[in-house]
Design a protein around this motif. Structure first.
Motif, short mmCIF file in Angstrom:
data_model
loop_
_atom_site.label_atom_id
_atom_site.label_comp_id
_atom_site.label_asym_id
_atom_site.label_seq_id
_atom_site.Cartn_x
_atom_site.Cartn_y
_atom_site.Cartn_z
N CYS A 191 11.56 45.49 12.16
CA CYS A 191 11.61 46.19 13.44
C CYS A 191 10.18 46.60 13.83
O CYS A 191 9.35 46.82 12.95
N THR A 194 9.25 49.31 14.71
CA THR A 194 9.02 50.62 14.09
C THR A 194 8.28 50.47 12.75
O THR A 194 7.45 51.31 12.39
N HIS A 219 13.95 49.18 7.47
CA HIS A 219 15.14 50.02 7.66
C HIS A 219 16.29 49.23 8.29
O HIS A 219 17.12 49.80 8.99
N CYS A 227 19.46 48.46 12.79
CA CYS A 227 18.66 49.36 13.63
C CYS A 227 18.76 48.88 15.07
O CYS A 227 19.23 49.60 15.95
N ARG A 257 14.29 38.40 16.60
CA ARG A 257 13.98 39.18 15.41
C ARG A 257 13.60 38.27 14.24
O ARG A 257 14.12 37.15 14.14
ZN ZN Z 1 14.09 49.96 13.86
#
Ligand code: ZN
Ligand code: 8ID
Length: 354
Positions: A49, A51, A72, A159, A347
């Protein structure tokens, strides 16, 4: 199932960094042991991700554990459970999400708004995450994954899927409404187009480049693609919505400009939902327009345990098939490089076998 499959080694491979923007090293570290309320998951696949990239760069005003194993969006097989864990067994499939645990006792936890808990433990941020072969999850918060679901496609739901599903709910859009997805070609964006479609919304995708344009319109159901590098974003969205603007805007981009523009193409009474977290960015909007057009501007942050199970359920019913590519755990630095340049359509999911 053969017991041997769950033989837990002393050591495992993990991607670790010691300092922000420092080297990310694939190395052997000890396999952690679950506490009484935790489970140990043999991570088979983990999504990457944006993040995780923010965590490595130290982009946000929130301290990161160092050294850190990031990640995550981990899906795998439970190999050990703590003595207090009753409803998850060794051999079950489970997932690690951003919110690893929360206190359970504060106002927010009691109202099932656990992402707002001030004592929240964050996977791949304040606790080692899923860029390793064995990772810990609090049993109460771990995602329950039905065994028939593929763990590679499942990972990004943990996520990305949960977050966009929650944001779409927070927008209060209704079936038939038009929803702008800004950052539509990225990890969250491609999932958002799919969840939006499954929820009965009409989508307008904003991102850049032919690959993402094709993906968003031909595969993911967007009615129109707006290229922020070429088009007049505000004019094109207004044109497509009969001059009134879209009922809702979901901001997933990792750049500030869309956070300044969104209220301009949001319909009166509509909502602008901020999800992307560009470092240091500010939202701005005309007070006059916000008032006289009765706009809602809000944030949306991951989802609670029910949002998690609902997001998984959409996937289980075959409604979500966002694109992902599989790479190896060792490829993480390369994936970060591509992500930084905005080159990933969809992704990346890492296979943790080394
Ligand atoms: Zn994430
Ligand atoms: O709970 C939350 N709020 C939450 C949960 C998960 C992730 C928030 N996030 C945040 C991430 O930390 C990150 O800041 O959401 C953001 C998007 O995450 P992602 O989808 O994992 O990132 P990505 O795959 O790199 O996609 C970002 C897309 O934005 C586009 C890029 O081209 C890319 O496709 N984009 C950019 I950068 N600028 C844009 C612009 N001006 C833009 N798209 C439209 N307009």
């Amino acid at each position: 199932m053969a017991q041997q499959e769950f033989k837990i080694p002393e050591k495992q491979w993990a991607q670790v960094f010691d300092k922000h923007n420092g080297p990310i090293e694939l190395k052997q570290i000890p396999v952690p042991k679950p506490g009484p309320d935790q489970i140990l998951i043999n991570i088979k696949y983990t999504g990457v991700c944006h993040t995780d990239l923010h965590a490595w760069k130290g982009d946000w005003p929130l301290d990161v554990k160092l050294p850190l194993v990031g990640g995550h969006e981990g899906a795998g097989v439970v190999v050990a459970v703590g003595e207090l864990v009753k409803d998850i067994k060794v051999g079950d499939h489970a997932g690690i999400k951003w919110l690893n645990s929360s206190c359970g006792q504060c106002d927010f936890c009691m109202a099932v708004d656990e992402p707002l808990c001030q004592k929240a433990v964050l996977s791949g941020y304040t606790q080692d995450g899923t860029f390793q072969q064995y990772a810990l999850a609090n049993a109460g918060h771990a995602a329950r994954i039905p065994k028939e679901l593929p763990l590679d496609a499942m990972a990004p739901i943990l996520c990305g899927g949960i977050t966009v599903y929650k944001a779409l709910k927070e927008s209060h859009a209704r079936p038939g409404d038009s929803v702008v997805i800004t950052g539509a070609g990225g990890g969250l964006g491609t999932l958002a187009l799919q969840y939006a479609k499954a929820m009965g919304f009409r989508t307008i995708a904003v991102d850049a480049g032919d690959e993402k344009a094709q993906l968003c319109t031909e595969k993911l159901g967007a009615e129109v693609f707006v290229d922020f590098t070429k088009d007049d974003v505000i004019a094109k969205i207004k044109e497509h919505t009969g001059g009134l603007g879209a009922h809702a805007v979901i901001l997933l981009a990792v750049s500030e400009k869309p956070f300044q523009q969104a209220t301009e193409y949001c319909r009166s009474r509509g909502s602008v939902v901020c999800v992307g977290l560009p470092p240091g960015a500010k939202i701005s909007a005309s007070v006059f327009n916000t008032v006289v057009r009765m706009l809602t501007i809000k944030g949306s942050y991951v989802g609670n345990r029910l949002d998690t199970q609902e997001a998984i359920d959409f996937f289980a019913r075959g409604l979500i098939s966002a694109p992902y590519k599989v790479a190896k755990l060792s490829d993480l630095p390369k994936v970060f490089e591509m992500m930084e340049k905005g080159e990933i359509a969809g992704r990346y999911v890492l296979d943790t076998t080394v």
